[in-house]
Design a protein around this motif. Structure first.
Motif: not given
Length: 324
Positions: A54-65
């Motif tokens: 997610l960091s590489v794709c600049e999508r860190t807003e997506i929650p991870v569980f």
């Protein structure tokens, strides 16, 4: 056009990372959350791997569980190092860092899965890329969960009785056969399966892989890095099970399931049939049996992929790594 809503359940190894990036590259797809499960490595490594992607794709807003750390029943099998001991090729030196824990949601993956689907009834496509433990547990928490799903896509199981861990069983299913059994018996929503043999029979060339990872983007550089020391991506590795059965080539296993979910036209041939996961036997445990003769008298049918449009698939894969 309305966005397609996805929840991705993963045991994030290298192929999962590729699959997640494919989903993230589709403008019409919204990933509501990513739930993590043991499989390619332990669940803590899986969480870290997803956060890296997610960091590489600049999508860190997506929650991870964070989810299941082991199989539904018994001690389960030991992890294997197909994608390195950490799932991403053992190329990162900061693996012991605990900073990642603050980025993972406090809500358990199973609770998050039931909540996200319940908040969007009839709209969520669930894509399962690892052992099906989180899905089985979610069903026990909310037996109505399958009725609320739009559909379910699974990478796992087999269609010809050929295995990659045991003689007859595929990795994701054999890691937790009971959960695979529960899901395929009780998730009565439209279900689509990319089996191990199917992915191998639709393999891509190593020349294409070289083109894929040599794009000048952060995503392609990331994929090139995580495959650089991994024996599974070595052309000189020698004859392995896949080569004996299907010939050499690049097989992005989990990406097949995600590609079919986001663009159903990539599936060019399929079979609709009843299936059942075998729970007994030394060699057969974890095998998915396809009931061509309707011996099981099951009403529920699943869609098992047979052929793929590899040209369209390559386009999706190239786009997945063509991110800044």
């Amino acid at each position: 056009m309305a966005q397609k809503l996805l929840v991705i359940d993963t045991d994030c190894g290298i192929d999962d990372a590729q699959a997640i990036m494919l989903a993230l590259a589709i403008p019409s797809v919204k990933v509501l959350g990513i739930t993590c499960c043991f499989g390619n490595t332990d669940v803590d490594n899986v969480c870290q791997n997803v956060l890296r992607v997610l960091s590489v794709c600049e999508r860190t807003e997506i929650p991870v569980f964070r989810g299941s750390a082991g199989a539904l029943v018994g001690a389960g099998r030991q992890f294997r190092d197909h994608f390195g001991t950490d799932g991403l090729g053992d190329v990162f030196e900061d693996r012991d860092s605990t900073v990642w824990k603050t980025s993972v949601q406090s809500e358990h993956a199973v609770n998050a899965l039931t909540r996200l689907v319940s908040e969007n009834p009839g709209q969520v496509s669930l894509v399962a890329l690892g052992p099906l433990t989180n899905l089985a547990l979610a069903l026990r928490l909310d037996p109505a969960l399958p009725d609320k799903l739009k559909d379910l896509y699974i990478m796992g199981g087999n269609m010809e009785g050929k295995g990659n861990v045991t003689p007859c069983a595929e990795f994701n299913f054999v890691m937790d056969p009971e959960s695979a059994y529960v899901v395929l018996e009780e998730y009565l929503c439209p279900t689509h399966i990319a089996t191990w043999e199917f992915t191998c029979r639709n393999k891509l060339s190593w020349d294409f892989f070289d083109q894929l990872v040599n794009q000048e983007t952060s995503a392609s550089r990331f994929m090139k890095k995580i495959t650089s020391k991994c024996w599974a991506f070595s052309r000189e590795f020698g004859v392995n099970k896949r080569d004996v059965l299907f010939g050499p080539g690049y097989v992005p296993y989990d990406a097949f399931a995600v590609a079919a979910c986001v663009d159903g036209s990539v599936v060019t041939e399929k079979v609709d049939c009843a299936v059942r996961v075998e729970l007994h036997g030394e060699l057969g445990r974890g095998m998915m049996a396809i009931d061509h003769t309707n011996t099981l008298r099951k009403n529920h049918r699943v869609c098992v992929f047979k052929e793929f449009d590899t040209c369209k698939f390559k386009e999706l894969l190239m786009a997945s790594l063509n991110q800044p």
